[in-house]
Enzyme design. Structure first.
Site, PDB file in Angstrom:
ATOM      1  N   ASP A  56      -0.195   7.464   6.356  1.00  0.00           N
ATOM      2  CA  ASP A  56      -1.137   7.596   5.255  1.00  0.00           C
ATOM      3  C   ASP A  56      -0.398   8.019   3.982  1.00  0.00           C
ATOM      4  O   ASP A  56       0.259   9.065   3.955  1.00  0.00           O
ATOM      5  CB  ASP A  56      -2.163   8.656   5.682  1.00  0.00           C
ATOM      6  CG  ASP A  56      -3.244   8.863   4.651  1.00  0.00           C
ATOM      7  OD1 ASP A  56      -2.937   8.882   3.447  1.00  0.00           O
ATOM      8  OD2 ASP A  56      -4.404   9.027   5.062  1.00  0.00           O
ATOM      9  N   GLY A  57      -0.518   7.209   2.946  1.00  0.00           N
ATOM     10  CA  GLY A  57       0.187   7.484   1.693  1.00  0.00           C
ATOM     11  C   GLY A  57      -0.214   8.787   1.044  1.00  0.00           C
ATOM     12  O   GLY A  57       0.620   9.506   0.469  1.00  0.00           O
ATOM     13  N   ASP A  92       1.394  -0.796  -4.073  1.00  0.00           N
ATOM     14  CA  ASP A  92       1.225  -2.227  -3.809  1.00  0.00           C
ATOM     15  C   ASP A  92      -0.011  -2.402  -2.936  1.00  0.00           C
ATOM     16  O   ASP A  92       0.069  -2.659  -1.743  1.00  0.00           O
ATOM     17  CB  ASP A  92       2.484  -2.739  -3.093  1.00  0.00           C
ATOM     18  CG  ASP A  92       2.397  -4.220  -2.805  1.00  0.00           C
ATOM     19  OD1 ASP A  92       1.552  -4.897  -3.415  1.00  0.00           O
ATOM     20  OD2 ASP A  92       3.173  -4.689  -1.966  1.00  0.00           O
ATOM     21  N   SER A  93      -1.163  -2.216  -3.570  1.00  0.00           N
ATOM     22  CA  SER A  93      -2.421  -2.177  -2.820  1.00  0.00           C
ATOM     23  C   SER A  93      -3.211  -3.445  -3.045  1.00  0.00           C
ATOM     24  O   SER A  93      -2.743  -4.396  -3.638  1.00  0.00           O
ATOM     25  CB  SER A  93      -3.244  -0.991  -3.311  1.00  0.00           C
ATOM     26  OG  SER A  93      -3.707  -1.250  -4.625  1.00  0.00           O
ATOM     27  N   SER A  94      -4.444  -3.444  -2.579  1.00  0.00           N
ATOM     28  CA  SER A  94      -5.350  -4.558  -2.843  1.00  0.00           C
ATOM     29  C   SER A  94      -6.341  -4.133  -3.913  1.00  0.00           C
ATOM     30  O   SER A  94      -6.230  -3.072  -4.505  1.00  0.00           O
ATOM     31  CB  SER A  94      -6.068  -4.962  -1.569  1.00  0.00           C
ATOM     32  OG  SER A  94      -6.837  -3.880  -1.113  1.00  0.00           O
ATOM     33  N   ASP A  95      -7.332  -4.995  -4.149  1.00  0.00           N
ATOM     34  CA  ASP A  95      -8.323  -4.721  -5.188  1.00  0.00           C
ATOM     35  C   ASP A  95      -9.153  -3.467  -4.872  1.00  0.00           C
ATOM     36  O   ASP A  95      -9.197  -3.014  -3.736  1.00  0.00           O
ATOM     37  CB  ASP A  95      -9.291  -5.904  -5.300  1.00  0.00           C
ATOM     38  CG  ASP A  95      -8.570  -7.147  -5.771  1.00  0.00           C
ATOM     39  OD1 ASP A  95      -7.603  -7.004  -6.530  1.00  0.00           O
ATOM     40  OD2 ASP A  95      -8.971  -8.243  -5.359  1.00  0.00           O
ATOM     41  N   GLN A 123      -8.363  -2.706   9.126  1.00  0.00           N
ATOM     42  CA  GLN A 123      -8.854  -3.846   8.358  1.00  0.00           C
ATOM     43  C   GLN A 123      -8.788  -5.133   9.178  1.00  0.00           C
ATOM     44  O   GLN A 123      -8.199  -5.181  10.249  1.00  0.00           O
ATOM     45  CB  GLN A 123      -8.037  -4.001   7.075  1.00  0.00           C
ATOM     46  CG  GLN A 123      -6.539  -4.134   7.312  1.00  0.00           C
ATOM     47  CD  GLN A 123      -5.696  -3.714   6.130  1.00  0.00           C
ATOM     48  OE1 GLN A 123      -6.155  -3.705   4.998  1.00  0.00           O
ATOM     49  NE2 GLN A 123      -4.442  -3.363   6.380  1.00  0.00           N
ATOM     50  N   TYR A 175      -4.664 -15.225  -7.415  1.00  0.00           N
ATOM     51  CA  TYR A 175      -5.662 -14.155  -7.513  1.00  0.00           C
ATOM     52  C   TYR A 175      -6.751 -14.589  -8.479  1.00  0.00           C
ATOM     53  O   TYR A 175      -6.495 -15.349  -9.414  1.00  0.00           O
ATOM     54  CB  TYR A 175      -5.043 -12.839  -8.005  1.00  0.00           C
ATOM     55  CG  TYR A 175      -3.976 -12.302  -7.096  1.00  0.00           C
ATOM     56  CD1 TYR A 175      -4.091 -12.414  -5.720  1.00  0.00           C
ATOM     57  CD2 TYR A 175      -2.855 -11.678  -7.611  1.00  0.00           C
ATOM     58  CE1 TYR A 175      -3.101 -11.927  -4.881  1.00  0.00           C
ATOM     59  CE2 TYR A 175      -1.865 -11.191  -6.782  1.00  0.00           C
ATOM     60  CZ  TYR A 175      -1.996 -11.323  -5.419  1.00  0.00           C
ATOM     61  OH  TYR A 175      -1.015 -10.844  -4.591  1.00  0.00           O
ATOM     62  N   GLN A 220       5.374  -9.888  -6.938  1.00  0.00           N
ATOM     63  CA  GLN A 220       6.383  -8.943  -6.415  1.00  0.00           C
ATOM     64  C   GLN A 220       7.405  -8.591  -7.495  1.00  0.00           C
ATOM     65  O   GLN A 220       7.817  -7.439  -7.640  1.00  0.00           O
ATOM     66  CB  GLN A 220       7.133  -9.528  -5.211  1.00  0.00           C
ATOM     67  CG  GLN A 220       6.333 -10.397  -4.277  1.00  0.00           C
ATOM     68  CD  GLN A 220       5.524  -9.636  -3.255  1.00  0.00           C
ATOM     69  OE1 GLN A 220       5.392  -8.426  -3.336  1.00  0.00           O
ATOM     70  NE2 GLN A 220       4.954 -10.358  -2.315  1.00  0.00           N
TER      71      GLN A 220
END
Lengths: 322, 322
Positions: B166-167, B184-187, B60, B252, B91
């Site tokens: 890699d999860g 705890d990811s992004s959109d 990314q 956000y 958090q």
């Protein structure tokens, strides 16, 4: 929601020469970006489909545009007042919170609110017999009737009297009259700053009857905690029962807004509604407000609770400190 | 908070050629504006003081800038992940909500979260013995250690094991292991979309022990209700206890974010914490989360309640409808 420019001193409003905003200039490359002094390095933008109306009233710069995804948007002096898509949240919380804290609200005053949205909510309470709207700027009323019909519907309700004039003057002439007074103003920027000062809260107190309740906008605790602290510290001598509520309002900076709710009566519990609709009525009448969201709106993050507690407990000599 | 780009199919992540964002290009005239596909005609901007770091990792685009009023800001693929000023809200809610729904969380997995902020919160629970962080992008870990030290402190805690990988793969190899798993990811934009799909929720279920609880980000109900509906409909067969929580997150889009909290055990009450700190501990440990905000975070406006109810009650044949 409508900016209410009121006198900086005395009872006649004078436009400060230094506060002139051109809302059209806030549109660049098809996006509207808020012009807001208090936003502290953050900004909110909406994509513009087309400008529907732009006019300078004697009081403010009035812009209405059609957005790509949020319906029509009312902008006063460069600040978003409402979007058709999200307005229900703000209107429902500012109306039903104080009304459901009062055992029998019959006479209600709205200062500002020329778009009619808060009126639309207030008249859902069957016990309300009369609502007076005091909006200084009839241009806001006119453009709302044309471009925001789902809000302006409140202006036509038979229980509603629309008074075009200065809220300070109206309250000075109407003492001991109202069960609930809602100030549906804009942010504490430019002329609206007077709506956040002690004199205004004193006038509100005088216009309320003895068990009266007020509800006033006070910005977001994330963006402008100083304003909230100052208002809390200033008004605690005037209102023995004070609490802070918040609502999710995605089209305002930081996505939330706070309201001061206060009563002339000591020991009044404001965070739990004393009147409530049935769940079926709630589902029919509201898209946001319920008795549960009422309670939740008075539940704050630790840092906000600390701020409220310190402001209400501070001795008077601290008022000027912050 | 950290974007977690995971395999679109299989267990090896392949960067889609079509999803390339230059975060630096999002800065114009001293302001950063989010590049976000799902924002639907709205945008959030922060004023930039100076760019501190820009790098394209194998996964990314990673940008860190110093803002004028929000401290340092981490941006992944054009989307704000955290600001130093407001990160505590996100958090604390994503960590303490699932942990306080579990009677005795000892082993916790975090997928993503390379900034360390969620780890910092998790280790506040004395009962937690071990936390594994599985972050695919070690560039996020490196820049967080340098520019976000108040979050990265979590990465150094003795209870924490940092696994760069890699999860999906990690969970496939570690079944029936964890009391709580936090994503705890992004959109749900670009590669992170897989974190919102049924296969991911199945893998989470498999990695949980029998009384395990998950907490996953699912965007805002004001901005992306369709995503929330689809996730709720997809996972209800996998998790008998499901609830939606929200937090005020001013940096956000829309100022709030939602989390799915779900348990493998039927009839688990998630909206009330079963473990709680004393008020004195709360004041010491947190700036946002309390037992009261926990409960309030599961209280929703009428339109969101309706959406949740309809999604969880819908028959399976409806899953593709919306």
């Amino acid at each position: 929601m409508a900016r209410l420019p009121l006198p900086l001193s005395g009872l006649v409003w004078t436009k400060p020469e230094t506060y002139v905003v051109d809302s059209l200039a806030c549109i660049k490359n098809g996006w509207f970006t808020e012009d807001i002094e208090t936003s502290k390095g953050q900004a909110f933008c909406l994509e513009v489909k087309r400008v529907l109306h732009h006019e300078r009233s004697p009081y403010q710069d009035v812009l209405v545009f059609e957005s790509t995804n949020h319906g029509n948007v009312l902008v006063l002096d460069g600040i978003i007042q409402c979007t058709e898509r999200e307005e229900f949240a703000y209107q429902e919380v500012i109306a039903h919170t104080p009304l459901n804290c009062h055992p029998n609200p019959r006479k209600v005053l709205v200062i500002g609110g020329g778009d009619g949205g808060v009126l639309r909510e207030i008249v859902k309470h069957e016990c309300v017999e009369e609502v007076v709207l005091c909006e200084i700027d009839d241009v806001v009323i006119r453009v709302s009737k044309k471009y925001l019909p789902h809000m302006a519907v409140g202006l036509y309700h038979p229980k509603v009297t629309v008074h075009v004039g200065d809220g300070f003057k109206y309250m000075a002439e109407n003492s001991d009259m109202f069960d609930v007074i809602i100030t549906d103003s804009s942010d504490a920027v430019g002329p609206a700053t007077v709506l956040y000062e002690l004199n205004y809260y004193r006038l509100l107190r005088q216009a309320l009857n003895e068990s009266g309740i007020i509800c006033n906008l006070v910005d977001s605790a994330w963006v402008n905690p100083r304003l909230i602290r100052n208002v809390l510290r200033s008004i605690k001598a005037e209102y023995p029962s004070i609490a802070l509520a918040t609502a999710f309002t995605p089209a305002y900076i930081s996505g939330q807004i706070s309201f001061i709710v206060a009563s002339k009566e000591p020991g009044r519990e404001l965070s739990t509604p004393i009147r409530r609709w049935t769940p079926a009525e709630e589902a029919k009448l509201c898209r946001y407000y319920t008795a549960d969201t009422h309670k939740a709106s008075f539940t704050h993050p630790t840092f906000v609770r600390k701020m409220i507690r310190e402001s209400l407990e501070a001795v008077d000599s601290d008022v000027e400190d912050n």
